[in-house]
Write a protein that holds these residues in place. Structure first.
Motif, PDB file in Angstrom:
ATOM      1  N   CYS A 634       0.968  -1.132   0.095  1.00  0.00           N
ATOM      2  CA  CYS A 634      -0.272   0.102   0.192  1.00  0.00           C
ATOM      3  C   CYS A 634       0.518   1.060   0.208  1.00  0.00           C
ATOM      4  O   CYS A 634       1.788   1.478   0.583  1.00  0.00           O
ATOM      5  N   VAL A 635       0.750   2.747  -0.766  1.00  0.00           N
ATOM      6  CA  VAL A 635       0.964   3.288  -0.376  1.00  0.00           C
ATOM      7  C   VAL A 635      -0.063   5.156  -0.490  1.00  0.00           C
ATOM      8  O   VAL A 635      -0.822   4.748  -1.225  1.00  0.00           O
ATOM      9  N   SER A 636       0.706   5.346   0.845  1.00  0.00           N
ATOM     10  CA  SER A 636      -0.414   6.293   1.390  1.00  0.00           C
ATOM     11  C   SER A 636       0.218   7.233   0.697  1.00  0.00           C
ATOM     12  O   SER A 636       1.683   7.895   1.289  1.00  0.00           O
ATOM     13  N   ASP A 637      -0.617   8.603   0.911  1.00  0.00           N
ATOM     14  CA  ASP A 637      -0.079  10.291   0.900  1.00  0.00           C
ATOM     15  C   ASP A 637      -0.882  10.840   2.349  1.00  0.00           C
ATOM     16  O   ASP A 637      -1.642  10.438   2.192  1.00  0.00           O
ATOM     17  N   ASN A 638      -1.005  11.718   2.293  1.00  0.00           N
ATOM     18  CA  ASN A 638      -1.212  13.210   2.709  1.00  0.00           C
ATOM     19  C   ASN A 638      -1.742  14.208   2.388  1.00  0.00           C
ATOM     20  O   ASN A 638      -1.945  15.170   2.681  1.00  0.00           O
ATOM     21  N   GLY A 639      -2.256  14.247   0.857  1.00  0.00           N
ATOM     22  CA  GLY A 639      -2.940  15.205  -0.478  1.00  0.00           C
ATOM     23  C   GLY A 639      -3.343  14.944  -0.628  1.00  0.00           C
ATOM     24  O   GLY A 639      -4.621  14.985   0.687  1.00  0.00           O
ATOM     25  N   THR A 640      -4.372  15.918  -1.720  1.00  0.00           N
ATOM     26  CA  THR A 640      -5.505  16.133  -1.317  1.00  0.00           C
ATOM     27  C   THR A 640      -6.404  15.328  -2.004  1.00  0.00           C
ATOM     28  O   THR A 640      -7.905  15.753  -1.711  1.00  0.00           O
TER      29      THR A 640
END
Length: 842
Positions: A634-640
């Motif tokens: 899993c690839v997570s980000d805190n973007g839009t």
């Protein structure tokens, strides 16, 4: 006297215990004793002969109330004085054991004088029969009779008690008097606060009541553990058995120096207690303790029975209230079908007098045409226990017959036997009439419904076709746009090369050649992305350690996303292996990280996490996967973040939210196709403003990754003398290029345009060392079929498949036999040459 040997033998052989006493009061010396007496008193001749009887057999010093010596002495002295025998009916005279302790004994002694010729007492014969067991049996019988009388008295008191408190109070009074206790109390336990309440108790004269509320823990751990564990608490001496801080102070504060307390446990919880108090230490006997326990058991059974009867009465009252509040007719029967209850609705509907339809009289209210079948079904249900369900006509109080539906269900007891039948009748006459009208209406509606359904199906088909054409149009438009750009570069470069050759300006050819090759490679990459989306790309699956793959990509990812983005990896220890193409998985990971970076224009963080997953039926259905073991990346980000409508279209080819000129819109499509082709799935979890997580799920593989040494890309040229290669391809231009590449390596070539032509060559005497075949061939045989036929004719023939895409079914889903390899179009001629040399080298 004792010199007579015959008498001496008779005396010793007698089974009755005898000893002979000298009349030397008050000593009464033992001058003879037989074996039966010695055995009964656990003595030897040496122990007793020559001693006074009371020296040899003293009283039990531990029993101050015993009067054995005094009573026996009085009897012997009476014999000596009266010269007459004396019988004692029952004498408690304990006997010392060899270890010095005493054993309780009961005797029936007879003392008889022996007179000389002058009528004087010459000796006293003492005969003592052991009646201990008889005494104990008689005592037990008396105690048992007294106990039975007491229990009968208790039962009478319980029967006259209206509730639990009254019953327990009556029992406490009887028990206290029976045991001569200072106080007897019944306490109810509050299960929520763990306190107990004594409402009233029995007290002996001069003893204060213990009524009140107490905390169980104040009586110490011993009492608390016994009560909560359902064990009877027995304390004979509070001061001697309990230390300070162990409840002694609480017991003594309410005048308890000895206690027997029996718990009442219901449903695994302490519900109540019955306690017998003594204001002095007391050595409670086993029969006293058992009596307390028996009383408590009897009382609790009475309370449970009274409570059950009360609940039953309340339940019946509620049932009758409910039964009379509904619109249905309710009835009950015994197991044999005898009707013994109808609710008010039954009598209101039928107009029958109360009680007139009990038993089997109800069947007379049925329509004559329905009586036989309803009676037969009811008898069948009574025998089998099956539910009763039937529609019939029942006579209404108006005299008309109305349709009702009758239902009944049996209730079984704990042994599985039918205990009761519960039934109902519901008036459905109006419904039946409406159904008849509805059937008539349906006959005219069916045709209209059929026509309308056909119209709707046509509209749905048109909508599906429109959606399909929209998707195809979007896909072809995107392909056409990108390929037109690439073809323009290739075509323009070739035109310029032709012009420069005509002009004799060959110095500029390299520039145009490099441009054309670059455009061709970009076209190849675009093709691979499309094949990945359609799940028809050529994969090279291997057992892969995904943790190691992620670690190897970490530096590249950090450089790609830039310093504004923090990258964190969370690797699952013991991560399972996956059977995937590691190169494609690396591309997927890099694409996901680039997408995450683009969603955070002002910087942020990316987390790459791996995990093992057990997907049950529900979780697997949510991910469109079979249940089983998977690993996730899993690839997570805190973007839009992404809105639901964007998530729904994210995997569509050429769909992108990025500005024009940034990205192709094929990244997620490629990842989706790769995951599905590998037996897995991709899922997006996102909310607008809260970031995004994209998870790739891959099936678990039970073989570990094998680390292979790095292969040098260029191979030494093999000896090509005498080697022949059969090239099979239906595209003449491709076949020409492959033949030229093979011949440049020094091998001989044979060409074939399809499968049948190739088989003619293979069946001939021509030498063939390597078969190079396209997978997609015309005229009835694909490349895999040609290769299989060739292996039948030439078992060890090496095969190199050439294809524009890899049909999984044709290539056995990536699992090729030894001596077979695949190369994908378009290919670099150097790659083809190295692959051919490598196969000959192997």
């Amino acid at each position: 006297m004792m010199g007579n040997q015959s008498f001496a033998r008779l005396f010793q052989a007698s089974p009755a215990p005898f000893l002979v006493l000298k009349p030397d009061a008050p000593r009464f010396t033992i001058i003879e004793v037989n074996e039966a007496y010695l055995a009964a008193t656990m003595r030897t001749r040496e122990d007793v002969v020559g001693l006074g009887i009371f020296e040899a057999y003293p009283d039990n010093p531990d029993d101050p109330a015993i009067a054995g010596v005094r009573t026996l002495r009085a009897s012997i002295e009476h014999v000596l004085a009266s010269k007459q025998p004396d019988t004692l009916p029952g004498l408690k005279y304990d006997v010392a054991r060899p270890d010095g302790t005493f054993e309780e004994r009961w005797w029936s002694p007879v003392n008889s004088p022996v007179l000389d010729e002058n009528g004087e007492v010459e000796a006293i014969i003492h005969n003592a029969n052991d009646v201990t067991e008889q005494y104990r049996a008689e005592k037990a019988l008396r105690e048992n009779e007294a106990r039975l009388r007491f229990m009968n008295e208790l039962d009478e008191a319980l029967r006259s008690s209206g509730d639990a408190v009254a019953a327990m109070s009556a029992a406490a009074q009887l028990l206290g008097r029976r045991l001569g206790a200072s106080r007897t109390a019944y306490a109810a336990v509050d299960v929520d606060s763990d306190a107990f309440i004594i409402h009233r108790d029995y007290t002996a004269p001069g003893i204060a009541s213990s009524a009140g509320t107490y905390s169980l823990d104040l009586f110490g751990p011993r009492a608390a553990v016994d009560m909560r564990g359902g064990q009877t608490l027995v304390i004979r001496d509070v001061a001697g058995e309990l230390a300070l801080g162990e409840g002694r102070e609480t017991f003594q504060s309410i005048g308890i120096d000895a206690i027997v307390c029996c718990p009442l446990v219901s449903g695994g919880r302490l519900a109540a207690m019955m306690a017998v108090h003594q204001d002095t230490p007391r050595d409670w006997r086993a029969d006293e303790i058992s009596l307390v326990e028996a009383v408590v058991e009897r009382c609790w059974a009475h309370v449970e029975r009274v409570s059950a009867e009360s609940r039953l009465r309340e339940s019946e009252a509620k049932y009758h209230a409910v039964a009379n509040s509904v619109d249905q007719m309710i009835w009950l029967t015994r197991p044999d079908g005898f009707h013994d209850y109808y609710n008010d609705r039954w009598y209101e509907f039928t107009g029958a007098p109360y009680g007139s339809t009990d038993g089997e009289a109800w069947n007379g209210l049925f329509h004559p045409d329905d009586q036989e079948r309803s009676w037969a079904l009811w008898q069948h249900c009574l025998k089998t226990g099956e539910p009763y369900h039937i529609e019939y006509r029942l006579r209404h109080r108006s005299g008309q017959y109305r349709w009702v539906i009758g239902r009944a269900q049996c209730v079984r007891d704990q042994n599985g036997q039918i205990a009761r039948w519960y039934g109902s009748c519901t008036d459905i006459h109006d419904l039946k009439m409406a159904e008849e009208q509805l059937r008539e209406l349906n006959e005219t509606l069916e045709h209209r419904v059929f026509e309308r359904t056909a119209e709707l199906e046509q509209a749905h088909e048109a909508l599906r076709q429109s959606q399909k054409m929209e998707a195809v149009g979007q896909l072809t438009g995107g392909i056409a746009h990108d390929f037109n750009n690439l073809l323009a570069g290739i075509s323009g470069s070739l035109d310029m090369m032709q012009t420069r050759l005509q002009q004799g300006r060959v110095g500029d050819l390299d520039r145009y050649m490099v441009g054309a090759q670059g455009a061709a490679k970009r076209a190849s990459a675009l093709t691979h992305r499309l094949l990945a989306f359609s799940r028809r790309q050529t994969l090279d699956p291997k057992p892969t350690d995904v943790n190691r793959l992620v670690a190897g990509m970490e530096d590249l990812i950090r450089r790609t996303v830039g310093p504004q983005i923090a990258v964190e990896t969370v690797a699952k220890a013991g991560l399972w292996s996956a059977l995937v193409d590691p190169n494609q998985l690396e591309n997927a990971l890099l694409n996901l990280c680039i997408n995450a970076r683009d969603a955070m224009p002002n910087g942020g963080s990316i987390t790459i996490e791996t995990a093992n997953r057990w997907l049950d039926d529900r979780a697997a259905r949510e991910r469109d996967l079979p249940p089983g073991q998977y690993l996730s990346m899993c690839v997570s980000d805190n973007g839009t973040g992404m809105s639901p409508d964007i998530i729904e279209r994210a995997f569509d080819p050429f769909f992108t939210t990025k500005p024009i000129g940034v990205g192709t819109g094929l990244g997620l499509s490629m990842i989706y196709g790769f995951a599905r082709q590998s037996g897995g799935q991709v899922r997006i979890y996102s909310e607008v403003g809260n970031g995004t997580m994209v998870c790739v799920y891959l099936p678990r593989h039970h073989e570990e990754e094998v680390c292979e040494p790095e292969v040098v890309p260029t191979l030494p040229r093999v000896d090509s003398r005498g080697k022949t290669v059969l090239v099979v391809d239906d595209e003449p231009l491709v076949r020409m290029l492959v033949v030229d590449a093979v011949e440049d390596l020094g091998f001989s070539t044979i060409e074939a345009g399809d499968g049948p032509q190739a088989l003619k060559v293979l069946r001939s005497d021509a030498f063939v060392d390597l078969l190079i075949t396209d997978v997609g061939l015309p005229n009835g045989m694909n490349g895999r079929q040609v290769a299989d036929a060739a292996r039948e004719l030439r078992a060890n023939l090496k095969v190199l498949f050439v294809t524009g895409y890899a049909e999984n079914a044709v290539l056995s889903h990536g699992h090729l036999d030894p001596g077979m390899q695949v190369v994908t179009k378009p290919f670099d001629m150097t790659v083809l040459s190295n692959r051919i040399q490598g196969m000959f080298d192997d």
